[in-house]
Scaffold this motif. Structure first.
Motif, mmCIF file in Angstrom:
data_model
loop_
_atom_site.group_PDB
_atom_site.id
_atom_site.type_symbol
_atom_site.label_atom_id
_atom_site.label_comp_id
_atom_site.label_asym_id
_atom_site.label_seq_id
_atom_site.Cartn_x
_atom_site.Cartn_y
_atom_site.Cartn_z
ATOM 1 N N GLN A 1 0.681 -1.234 0.173
ATOM 2 C CA GLN A 1 0.149 -0.148 0.153
ATOM 3 C C GLN A 1 1.109 1.267 0.000
ATOM 4 O OE1 GLN A 1 -2.956 0.251 -0.838
ATOM 5 N NE2 GLN A 1 -3.879 2.001 0.214
ATOM 6 N N LEU A 2 1.893 1.360 0.820
ATOM 7 C CA LEU A 2 2.951 2.306 0.965
ATOM 8 C C LEU A 2 3.444 2.587 -0.351
ATOM 9 C CD1 LEU A 2 4.297 2.102 4.357
ATOM 10 C CD2 LEU A 2 2.665 3.942 3.761
ATOM 11 N N LYS A 3 3.898 1.594 -1.095
ATOM 12 C CA LYS A 3 4.544 1.642 -2.471
ATOM 13 C C LYS A 3 3.679 2.064 -3.508
ATOM 14 C CE LYS A 3 7.557 -0.142 -5.747
ATOM 15 N NZ LYS A 3 7.553 0.923 -6.673
ATOM 16 N N LYS A 4 2.587 1.973 -3.316
ATOM 17 C CA LYS A 4 1.457 2.234 -4.309
ATOM 18 C C LYS A 4 1.201 3.851 -4.222
ATOM 19 C CE LYS A 4 -1.199 -1.920 -4.886
ATOM 20 N NZ LYS A 4 -2.581 -2.825 -4.694
ATOM 21 N N ILE A 5 1.056 4.326 -2.692
ATOM 22 C CA ILE A 5 0.920 5.505 -2.589
ATOM 23 C C ILE A 5 2.202 6.476 -3.148
ATOM 24 C CG2 ILE A 5 0.618 7.250 -0.800
ATOM 25 C CD1 ILE A 5 -0.887 4.960 1.062
ATOM 26 N N GLU B 1 9.555 15.944 -16.020
ATOM 27 C CA GLU B 1 10.225 14.934 -15.747
ATOM 28 C C GLU B 1 11.641 15.452 -16.234
ATOM 29 O OE1 GLU B 1 10.008 9.972 -16.160
ATOM 30 O OE2 GLU B 1 8.808 11.184 -17.554
ATOM 31 N N VAL B 2 12.413 14.758 -15.352
ATOM 32 C CA VAL B 2 13.712 14.950 -15.809
ATOM 33 C C VAL B 2 14.450 13.773 -16.376
ATOM 34 C CG1 VAL B 2 16.261 15.638 -14.748
ATOM 35 C CG2 VAL B 2 14.321 16.726 -13.575
ATOM 36 N N GLU B 3 15.074 13.911 -17.449
ATOM 37 C CA GLU B 3 15.314 12.907 -18.256
ATOM 38 C C GLU B 3 16.696 12.224 -17.381
ATOM 39 O OE1 GLU B 3 16.006 13.023 -22.368
ATOM 40 O OE2 GLU B 3 14.541 14.520 -22.627
ATOM 41 N N ASN B 4 16.610 10.797 -17.420
ATOM 42 C CA ASN B 4 17.880 9.998 -16.951
ATOM 43 C C ASN B 4 17.743 10.387 -15.455
ATOM 44 O OD1 ASN B 4 18.656 9.290 -19.623
ATOM 45 N ND2 ASN B 4 19.554 11.031 -19.901
ATOM 46 N N GLN B 5 16.795 10.764 -14.810
ATOM 47 C CA GLN B 5 16.679 10.724 -13.219
ATOM 48 C C GLN B 5 15.662 9.803 -12.938
ATOM 49 O OE1 GLN B 5 18.810 12.598 -11.315
ATOM 50 N NE2 GLN B 5 20.016 12.865 -13.190
ATOM 51 N N ALA B 6 15.753 8.502 -12.900
ATOM 52 C CA ALA B 6 14.939 7.612 -12.276
ATOM 53 C C ALA B 6 14.524 8.051 -10.625
ATOM 54 C CB ALA B 6 15.376 6.259 -12.309
ATOM 55 N N SER B 7 13.221 7.834 -10.579
ATOM 56 C CA SER B 7 12.832 8.007 -9.011
ATOM 57 C C SER B 7 12.806 6.529 -8.412
ATOM 58 C CB SER B 7 11.335 8.460 -8.876
ATOM 59 O OG SER B 7 10.418 8.019 -9.724
ATOM 60 N N PHE B 8 12.714 6.543 -7.164
ATOM 61 C CA PHE B 8 12.654 5.115 -6.715
ATOM 62 C C PHE B 8 11.775 5.204 -5.291
ATOM 63 C CE2 PHE B 8 16.721 6.882 -4.789
ATOM 64 C CZ PHE B 8 16.836 6.440 -3.345
ATOM 65 N N VAL B 9 11.471 3.994 -4.743
ATOM 66 C CA VAL B 9 10.696 3.801 -3.636
ATOM 67 C C VAL B 9 11.416 2.569 -2.876
ATOM 68 C CG1 VAL B 9 8.745 3.465 -2.150
ATOM 69 C CG2 VAL B 9 8.758 5.031 -4.160
ATOM 70 N N GLU B 10 12.142 2.463 -1.800
ATOM 71 C CA GLU B 10 12.694 1.437 -1.416
ATOM 72 C C GLU B 10 12.588 1.306 0.145
ATOM 73 O OE1 GLU B 10 17.128 1.770 -1.940
ATOM 74 O OE2 GLU B 10 17.286 2.814 -0.118
ATOM 75 N N PHE B 11 12.618 -0.239 0.519
ATOM 76 C CA PHE B 11 12.065 -0.535 2.106
ATOM 77 C C PHE B 11 13.376 -0.983 2.722
ATOM 78 C CE2 PHE B 11 8.056 0.129 -0.260
ATOM 79 C CZ PHE B 11 7.299 0.726 0.873
ATOM 80 N N LYS B 12 13.525 -0.891 3.849
ATOM 81 C CA LYS B 12 14.214 -1.691 4.774
ATOM 82 C C LYS B 12 13.471 -2.163 6.176
ATOM 83 C CE LYS B 12 18.689 0.769 3.381
ATOM 84 N NZ LYS B 12 19.460 1.819 3.992
#
Length: 164
Positions: free
Chosen positions: A133-137, A151-162
């Motif tokens: 759910q948090l990833k979807k949000i 969008e900025v080209e060649n600048q991937a966004s990410f979401v990660e968890f630990k």
């Protein structure tokens, strides 16, 4: 168990414009999926400042609506702010929002430290319910911000968890 979500995104706007948008509580509903049933009850009428209280309702899962009381605990104008849940669905929610100017625009980074209630049951549902759910949000938020600001080209966004 303690969890951490990290999200990073680069937008082609100024740090000032990003700050103005992100610190206006009314914009939270713009970058939150409609399915979350997000509604500010109090605290949406002024920008962020330390000690600001925001009360809203949210439906993180179908059939479950709850109040969420947030306090803004730290603000460094233009650079970062921190919100902490005072009452709501998590045992702990500490959310740091950082902005940093880069040649392409601004890097937005979120670091959320959180714990779930309900002991072992909370730990059991985290991988397939809460984490998803948090990833979807955050994916929704990242896509909405691209729609709003580009969008900025060649600048991937990410979401990660630990987990700790």
């Amino acid at each position: 168990m303690h969890y951490q979500l990290r999200s990073k995104q680069t937008l082609p706007i100024s740090q000032e414009k990003a700050w103005k948008f992100l610190t206006d509580p009314k914009n939270l509903s713009i970058i939150t999926p409609d399915s979350m049933g997000f509604h500010i009850l109090t605290g949406g009428e002024s920008p962020m400042f330390p000690g600001k209280i925001i009360l809203y309702t949210v439906s993180p899962f179908p059939g479950y609506t709850t109040h969420w009381l947030t306090e803004i605990t730290h603000v460094q104008e233009g650079e970062y702010f921190v919100d902490e849940q005072r009452a709501g669905p998590y045992a702990l929610w500490h959310h740091k929002h950082f902005l940093r100017a880069v040649p392409q625009g601004v890097v937005m980074e979120d670091i959320i430290d959180y714990k779930l209630p309900l002991g072992i049951f909370g730990r059991m549902v985290h991988p397939f319910l809460v984490k998803n759910q948090l990833k979807k949000i955050f994916d929704y938020r990242n896509n909405k911000l691209i729609t709003l600001f580009g969008e900025v080209e060649n600048q991937a966004s990410f979401v990660e968890f630990k987990s700790f």
